[in-house]
Scaffold this active site. Structure first.
Site, PDB file in Angstrom:
ATOM      1  N   ASN A   1       0.835  -1.196   0.000  1.00 42.42           N
ATOM      2  CA  ASN A   1       0.000   0.000   0.000  1.00 42.42           C
ATOM      3  C   ASN A   1       0.872   1.248   0.000  1.00 42.42           C
ATOM      4  OD1 ASN A   1       0.555  -0.977   2.626  1.00 42.42           O
ATOM      5  ND2 ASN A   1      -1.159   0.127   3.530  1.00 42.42           N
ATOM      6  N   ILE A   2       0.379   2.264  -0.703  1.00 40.48           N
ATOM      7  CA  ILE A   2       1.127   3.506  -0.882  1.00 40.48           C
ATOM      8  C   ILE A   2       0.181   4.660  -0.564  1.00 40.48           C
ATOM      9  CG2 ILE A   2       2.436   4.922  -2.519  1.00 40.48           C
ATOM     10  CD1 ILE A   2       2.788   2.253  -4.187  1.00 40.48           C
ATOM     11  N   GLU A   3       0.467   5.343   0.546  1.00 43.81           N
ATOM     12  CA  GLU A   3      -0.450   6.385   1.016  1.00 43.81           C
ATOM     13  C   GLU A   3      -0.029   7.765   0.526  1.00 43.81           C
ATOM     14  OE1 GLU A   3      -0.686   5.671   5.275  1.00 43.81           O
ATOM     15  OE2 GLU A   3      -1.977   3.931   4.909  1.00 43.81           O
TER      16      GLU A   3
ATOM     17  N   CYS B   1      -4.115   0.657  -2.391  1.00 41.05           N
ATOM     18  CA  CYS B   1      -3.956  -0.549  -1.579  1.00 41.05           C
ATOM     19  C   CYS B   1      -2.947  -1.507  -2.213  1.00 41.05           C
ATOM     20  CB  CYS B   1      -5.287  -1.282  -1.445  1.00 41.05           C
ATOM     21  SG  CYS B   1      -6.521  -0.402  -0.480  1.00 41.05           S
TER      22      CYS B   1
ATOM     23  N   GLU C   1      -3.231  -4.659  -2.879  1.00 41.35           N
ATOM     24  CA  GLU C   1      -3.814  -5.518  -3.918  1.00 41.35           C
ATOM     25  C   GLU C   1      -3.817  -4.816  -5.256  1.00 41.35           C
ATOM     26  OE1 GLU C   1      -4.926  -4.778  -0.920  1.00 41.35           O
ATOM     27  OE2 GLU C   1      -6.493  -6.137  -0.230  1.00 41.35           O
TER      28      GLU C   1
ATOM     29  N   CYS D   1     -10.619  -4.140   0.864  1.00 40.56           N
ATOM     30  CA  CYS D   1     -11.635  -3.079   0.772  1.00 40.56           C
ATOM     31  C   CYS D   1     -12.507  -3.281  -0.477  1.00 40.56           C
ATOM     32  CB  CYS D   1     -10.977  -1.702   0.750  1.00 40.56           C
ATOM     33  SG  CYS D   1     -10.281  -1.242  -0.853  1.00 40.56           S
TER      34      CYS D   1
ATOM     35  N   CYS E   1     -10.844  -2.646  -3.950  1.00 45.37           N
ATOM     36  CA  CYS E   1      -9.978  -3.741  -4.415  1.00 45.37           C
ATOM     37  C   CYS E   1     -10.810  -4.931  -4.881  1.00 45.37           C
ATOM     38  CB  CYS E   1      -9.008  -4.164  -3.313  1.00 45.37           C
ATOM     39  SG  CYS E   1      -7.709  -2.934  -3.056  1.00 45.37           S
TER      40      CYS E   1
HETATM   41  N1  THU Z   1      -5.183  -1.458   2.823  1.00 44.72           N
HETATM   42  C1  THU Z   1      -4.652  -2.283   1.870  1.00 44.72           C
HETATM   43  O1  THU Z   1      -3.611  -1.973   1.289  1.00 44.72           O
HETATM   44  N2  THU Z   1      -5.296  -3.444   1.593  1.00 44.72           N
HETATM   45  C2  THU Z   1      -6.394  -3.895   2.271  1.00 44.72           C
HETATM   46  O2  THU Z   1      -6.870  -4.995   1.972  1.00 44.72           O
HETATM   47  C3  THU Z   1      -7.000  -3.088   3.342  1.00 44.72           C
HETATM   48  C4  THU Z   1      -6.451  -1.726   3.499  1.00 44.72           C
HETATM   49  C5  THU Z   1      -4.449  -0.250   3.192  1.00 44.72           C
HETATM   50  C6  THU Z   1      -5.031   1.071   2.800  1.00 44.72           C
HETATM   51  C7  THU Z   1      -4.374   1.998   3.813  1.00 44.72           C
HETATM   52  O3  THU Z   1      -3.071   2.325   3.373  1.00 44.72           O
HETATM   53  C8  THU Z   1      -4.219   1.140   5.059  1.00 44.72           C
HETATM   54  O4  THU Z   1      -4.317  -0.194   4.603  1.00 44.72           O
HETATM   55  C9  THU Z   1      -5.270   1.410   6.130  1.00 44.72           C
HETATM   56  O5  THU Z   1      -6.526   1.364   5.612  1.00 44.72           O
END
Ligand code: THU
Length: 129
Positions: free
Chosen positions: A42-44, A53, A55, A86, A89
């Site tokens: 995941n990259i915020e 996310c 995935e 989520c 995804c």
């Molecule tokens: N996130 C994912 O990368 N995959 C998931 O299946 C659930 C949520 C990430 C998004 C965000 O960066 C962090 O988790 C918290 O929601």
């Protein structure tokens, strides 16, 4: 269930997660029809909704390299129960994966749940339905 090596690849991918806001690293490992593995984290972003996310990072990496045939996906999160992808995804999985493709969800203790794409998103919206 996904083999240990694949789970380890998802865990390794989570170590590259860019998560200064949630501090919640997630990793994914996507296996192609010919056995290649695309990993993702995941990259915020400071503008929170721009977050990608793990995935979708793995799926978009593969699609952007011309790969469209997929066998399985593993997702790892530092969660007590196996991580739950989520809605965004799930919709992207429904776009690019067969309905019966297995998705292995992995918790921090490495316990797993395996679900198909269809189980994750029943009655999904597809090309104009
Ligand atoms: N996130 C994912 O990368 N995959 C998931 O299946 C659930 C949520 C990430 C998004 C965000 O960066 C962090 O988790 C918290 O929601």
């Amino acid at each position: 269930m996904a083999d240990t090596k694949l789970i380890e690849q998802a865990i390794k991918a989570s170590q590259f997660a860019y998560v200064p806001y949630s501090h919640f690293p997630v990793g994914a490992a996507l296996v192609t029809g010919d056995g290649q593995v695309f990993s993702g984290c995941n990259i915020e972003n400071a503008a929170y909704p721009l977050t990608n996310c793990a995935e979708r990072t793995a799926i978009f990496k593969a699609i952007s390299e011309g790969v469209t045939d997929f066998k399985e996906l593993v997702v790892y999160g530092k969660t007590d129960k196996p991580i739950s992808p989520c809605g965004a995804c799930r919709q992207v999985m429904a776009e690019f994966f067969e309905q019966d493709l297995p998705v292995t969800l992995v918790a921090k203790d490495q316990s797993t749940v395996v679900m198909t794409v269809k189980e994750l998103l029943p009655y999904s919206f597809t090309d104009l339905n």
